[in-house]
Design an enzyme around this catalytic site. Structure first.
Site, PDB file in Angstrom:
ATOM      1  N   GLU A 516     -28.878  69.956  -1.384  1.00 51.10           N
ATOM      2  CA  GLU A 516     -29.875  69.082  -0.765  1.00 51.10           C
ATOM      3  C   GLU A 516     -31.082  69.884  -0.316  1.00 51.10           C
ATOM      4  O   GLU A 516     -32.227  69.425  -0.439  1.00 51.10           O
ATOM      5  CB  GLU A 516     -29.249  68.348   0.429  1.00 51.10           C
ATOM      6  N   SER A 720     -59.304  40.209  -2.051  1.00 47.33           N
ATOM      7  CA  SER A 720     -58.637  39.220  -1.201  1.00 47.33           C
ATOM      8  C   SER A 720     -57.158  39.549  -1.067  1.00 47.33           C
ATOM      9  O   SER A 720     -56.516  39.984  -2.030  1.00 47.33           O
ATOM     10  CB  SER A 720     -58.799  37.816  -1.804  1.00 47.33           C
ATOM     11  N   ASP A 758     -23.853  38.498  -4.542  1.00 51.20           N
ATOM     12  CA  ASP A 758     -24.701  39.129  -5.553  1.00 51.20           C
ATOM     13  C   ASP A 758     -26.172  38.956  -5.214  1.00 51.20           C
ATOM     14  O   ASP A 758     -26.982  39.885  -5.394  1.00 51.20           O
ATOM     15  CB  ASP A 758     -24.406  38.545  -6.931  1.00 51.20           C
ATOM     16  N   HIS A 781     -39.998  51.719  -5.184  1.00 53.49           N
ATOM     17  CA  HIS A 781     -39.925  50.624  -4.210  1.00 53.49           C
ATOM     18  C   HIS A 781     -41.347  50.239  -3.820  1.00 53.49           C
ATOM     19  O   HIS A 781     -42.135  51.081  -3.402  1.00 53.49           O
ATOM     20  CB  HIS A 781     -39.138  51.082  -2.990  1.00 53.49           C
TER      21      HIS A 781
END
Length: 843
Positions: A516, A720, A758, A781
């Site tokens: 890590e 906008s 689900d 994301h």
């Protein structure tokens, strides 16, 4: 009417059994027996006959039947209905009827009986369907059992066990890629097997790692006019008491720094943030081209500092920890206190991977068969030398800096120097230069994850993951071993629960990640290898990195889906904080760190990066969260904890200063374990989508407010946010409708439960854009991403934010504002599409 016709009311009567006969109220099968619990083609009701065929439901060709073949007893009460026919009741019959009369008479009676029977069956069927279609709640007994088992799980966890694991795991250094870290992996694997997990395996990858040259040390020097080195920084940190004879301690270095011996004038750049370089270049007219810059650690991820220095065209960067950022007032340096000694230097990687994983195999697992880039082409590897030093050495470098005075107090640390910017030294020292000596070696090295599994009893194809890394720079007393010890205790407690016959509804995966510290490599490579399964089957990922980075209060970073579950569980765990005896963890957390948006709730932060949840949340869209104890955000101005990534992160540091009773780590263990338990064993996945809706409303308002400082440009370029607000409004309505349906779901109907689960599970996935963010394809994301300017921090609507950032200084304003409109469009589409996934059917 054929009683075997599946459209017949008889079918409904058979299918909708009274609740006291349903599967959930039957005696439970032994743990692990999935005969009546798994979904899909192999699902059988406990009421089915042996062999799995439901009697009376066979499909096949239908043929007319003669009157003689009809069998009314298949209907309850059919005989009494037949008795209502006058002729049948009296028993009389004519002896001399013609064949035609007899047949007509018989047919008439038959038709009358059939009509009456059908009418009653229709009435009873409709009544039963209406009665049984009401939402069925879990019984009080099942809820109590579920909660009692969770209580047993957290009660099994002991502070003394966590302490014992921490002492054992920190005896020796365990740097990724070393023999000692492999031995620790095998020790953890053995303990997991003894705990009763179904499996515990070592999974290896061959990744690019970076180490100092053992025969050619890294250091910084000051040279005189003849090029002679008149000062050299320290090569090593003095070991703490009791560790003098420990071998294989890696000296301070910045992993993945390229080799080099650049020499030049020195420039002080504060924290090397984007805004710091803007200040130097735009306001102070200081050019860093060809200079060596020195920056203090803190505020942002070190890799971002290096990237910014490269963009400023510096030829090298020196990093140091200033006491202003790594010392608490009134606290002694370690070992007398928990502050940073002047001889200590923070290790750490300086990659800018942006979620790519192994630099040579971006997007793919680093296995033997994988194609690899050349090291020179590796993703995110810096192009200038980088090296860390302690503040004792930094003070000497900074003491004689000349040039401009610091622009304001925020550029001053607490060393006894002026913090002049430079470039170069003052007075008779002006001819002196700084030379860097960096000789790191990059090499492909084998790393090992430990992967443990507990197979789910009902939905084995749904995964809840609890993972944290094992590798450390030296002893890792806090990072990561306070988390690895907690993970070990959580695994052991689940094992004890299993030994009593319990098994979770869904599969639990425990992971001890490797490497890590070198860029989240172990967790990312495993995610890449298993990507197809994980994105289809994963319910949630809970991180188990350091359990403490302070000892003041709880800190939570998570998806909005988990807010309510975290609130609920913290109310049921005792607070370990002084002064909060007999109060809950929630109460101490709320009092010490209330939310700035809603003072009645405790603060929950956005997920950024910097730990192993990154690939699961930012790339795959798996709901994720992390919890740990932290410092006082309002009063403790030092960055992280002072001894971060140094040799002084020992077991004694934790035992003597951070958590002497180990009760704070115990509370974190209980919360992490309870989160996993609820996510793995609740019949309905405990996500709340309405919290996501509220969060989106807040984030949309925030990004719109940020844009208003460019009000005139918004009008000029016809930008906008209406589509974004409209999508958020639609999502909010869909979330409300979904939770209304969820409140009415038949919990004893496995298909209905699976459908709702689900939709809950895949909601986070709906915010993933396969194209990723601009220049960061592995951050996908649309709602959350690590900040482009600080990997550690989370940023909402990152595409829009980055497009707006410093837009007034863009060369082509028309193109810049087109980019803003593009990302508003992408965000609006993504949210609208996510709202669509919450509908019962596609409209």
């Amino acid at each position: 009417m054929d009683c075997q016709d599946k459209d017949c009311r008889c079918h409904l009567l058979r299918q909708r059994q009274p609740s006291h006969l349903r599967a959930s109220s039957l005696p439970s099968k032994p743990p692990g027996d999935r005969r009546s619990q798994e979904f899909g083609a192999g699902f059988h009701s406990p009421l089915d006959p042996p062999g799995g065929q439901r009697q009376g439901f066979e499909e096949g060709p239908r043929r007319p039947r003669s009157a003689a073949t009809w069998a009314f007893p298949a209907f309850p009460g059919a005989r009494s209905l037949f008795a209502l026919i006058p002729e049948a009741r009296s028993g009389s019959r004519r002896l001399l009827l013609s064949p035609e009369e007899a047949m007509a008479k018989s047919r008439g009676r038959l038709y009358l009986g059939m009509c009456l029977a059908a009418a009653l069956a229709s009435f009873l069927g409709g009544f039963m369907v209406g009665w049984l279609s009401k939402p069925l709640k879990e019984t009080a007994t099942s809820v109590d059992t579920h909660q009692n088992l969770r209580w047993k799980l957290v009660s099994e966890m002991k502070a003394e066990n966590i302490k014992s694991f921490l002492r054992s795991f920190t005896e020796l250094p365990h740097l990724a890629g070393t023999e000692q870290n492999l031995l620790l992996a095998k020790k953890i694997q053995t303990q997991w097997k003894k705990s009763g997990l179904d499996s515990a395996k070592l999974v290896h990858y061959d990744v690019l790692l970076s180490y100092p040259n053992e025969t050619n040390a890294n250091y910084i020097s000051i040279t005189d006019e003849h090029g002679n080195e008149i000062f050299n920084t320290s090569y090593h940190e003095p070991p703490p008491d009791g560790y003098e004879n420990v071998k294989n301690i890696v000296p301070p270095y910045n992993a993945f720094s390229p080799q080099g011996t650049p020499e030049g004038e020195l420039v002080y750049v504060n924290y090397a943030r984007t805004e710091d370089f803007f200040k130097l270049e735009r306001e102070m007219n200081i050019n860093c081209t060809g200079k060596i810059v020195i920056a203090r650690y803190g505020k942002i991820f070190r890799g971002n500092k290096v990237k910014n220095a490269m963009l400023a065209r510096a030829k090298g960067i020196i990093l140091y920890s200033d006491p202003a950022d790594y010392s608490a007032p009134g606290v002694q340096p370690y070992p007398k206190g928990w502050n940073l000694p002047g001889t200590a230097a923070q290790r750490g990687n300086v990659l800018n991977l942006n979620g790519a994983g192994d630099p040579l195999t971006p997007g793919y697992p680093a296995k033997e068969y994988t194609f690899r880039l050349d090291v020179e082409e590796g993703v995110g590897i810096p192009q200038i030398p980088v090296h860390p030093i302690g503040y004792n050495d930094a003070e000497i470098l900074l003491r004689y800096l000349g040039g401009t005075a610091p622009p304001d107090e925020s550029w001053k640390g607490s060393l006894k120097v002026n913090y002049n910017i430079g470039p170069g030294f003052i007075g008779h020292d002006s001819f002196r230069k700084v030379r860097m000596h960096v000789h790191n070696i990059n090499k492909i090295t084998r790393i090992y994850n430990v992967i443990g599994t507990v197979r789910g009893s009902v939905e084995p194809d749904r995964y809840v993951i609890l993972g944290g890394h094992r590798d450390s720079w030296v002893f890792g007393g806090i990072d990561p071993t306070s988390g690895a010890s907690v993970l070990q205790e959580v695994v052991q407690s689940f094992g004890k629960l299993m030994s009593r016959g319990w098994r979770p509804r869904r599969t639990i995966i425990f992971a001890s990640w490797d490497a890590e510290e070198f860029g989240l490599l172990g967790s990312t490579e495993w995610a890449e290898e298993n990507v197809k399964s994980l994105q289809e089957r994963s319910v949630a990922y809970i991180n188990s990195d350091s359990s403490i980075e302070g000892n003041y209060t709880l800190r939570v970073d998570c998806t909005p889906l988990l807010y309510q579950l975290v609130y609920k569980l913290t109310k049921e765990i005792s607070s370990p904080d002084d002064g909060f005896e007999n109060k809950s963890l929630y109460e101490s957390w709320l009092e010490k760190d209330p939310s700035s948006e809603n003072k009645t709730l405790p603060r929950i932060n956005k997920l950024g990066s910097g730990s192993d949840f990154e690939a699961y949340f930012q790339r795959l869209g798996i709901a994720s969260g992390r919890v740990r104890y932290t410092k006082n955000r309002k009063t403790d101005n030092y960055s992280s904890y002072p001894t971060y990534h140094t040799i002084y992160e020992t077991f004694e540091l934790v035992e003597n200063f951070y958590d002497p009773t180990f009760k704070k780590q115990l509370a974190v263990a209980q919360l992490r374990g309870a989160l996993v338990y609820e996510l793995a064993d609740s019949k309905i996945i405990p996500f709340n989508i309405q919290d996501y809706a509220k969060t989106l409303e807040n984030y949309a308002t925030d990004i719109y407010s940020l844009s208003k400082k460019y009000d005139q440009q918004l009008r000029d370029h016809q930008v906008s946010f209406d589509s974004l607000f409209s999508a958020v409004k639609n999502f909010s309505k869909s979330a409300s409708d979904f939770h209304r349906r969820l409140s009415q779901v038949d919990l004893n109907n496995p298909t209905a439960v699976r459908i709702m689960n689900d939709q809950l599970m895949f909601l986070e996935r709906a915010f993933i854009d396969p194209l990723g963010l601009p220049g960061r394809p592995f951050y996908r994301h649309i709602i959350f991403a690590p900040s482009s300017h600080n990997k550690y921090a989370g940023q909402s609507f990152p595409g829009i934010f980055d497009a707006l950032f410093d837009i007034e200084n863009k060369a082509d304003l028309r193109s810049a504002w087109k980019e803003v409109k593009k990302h508003i469009s992408i965000a609006a589409f993504t949210i609208q599409a996510a709202a669509g996934t919450l509908k019962e059917v596609l409209e």
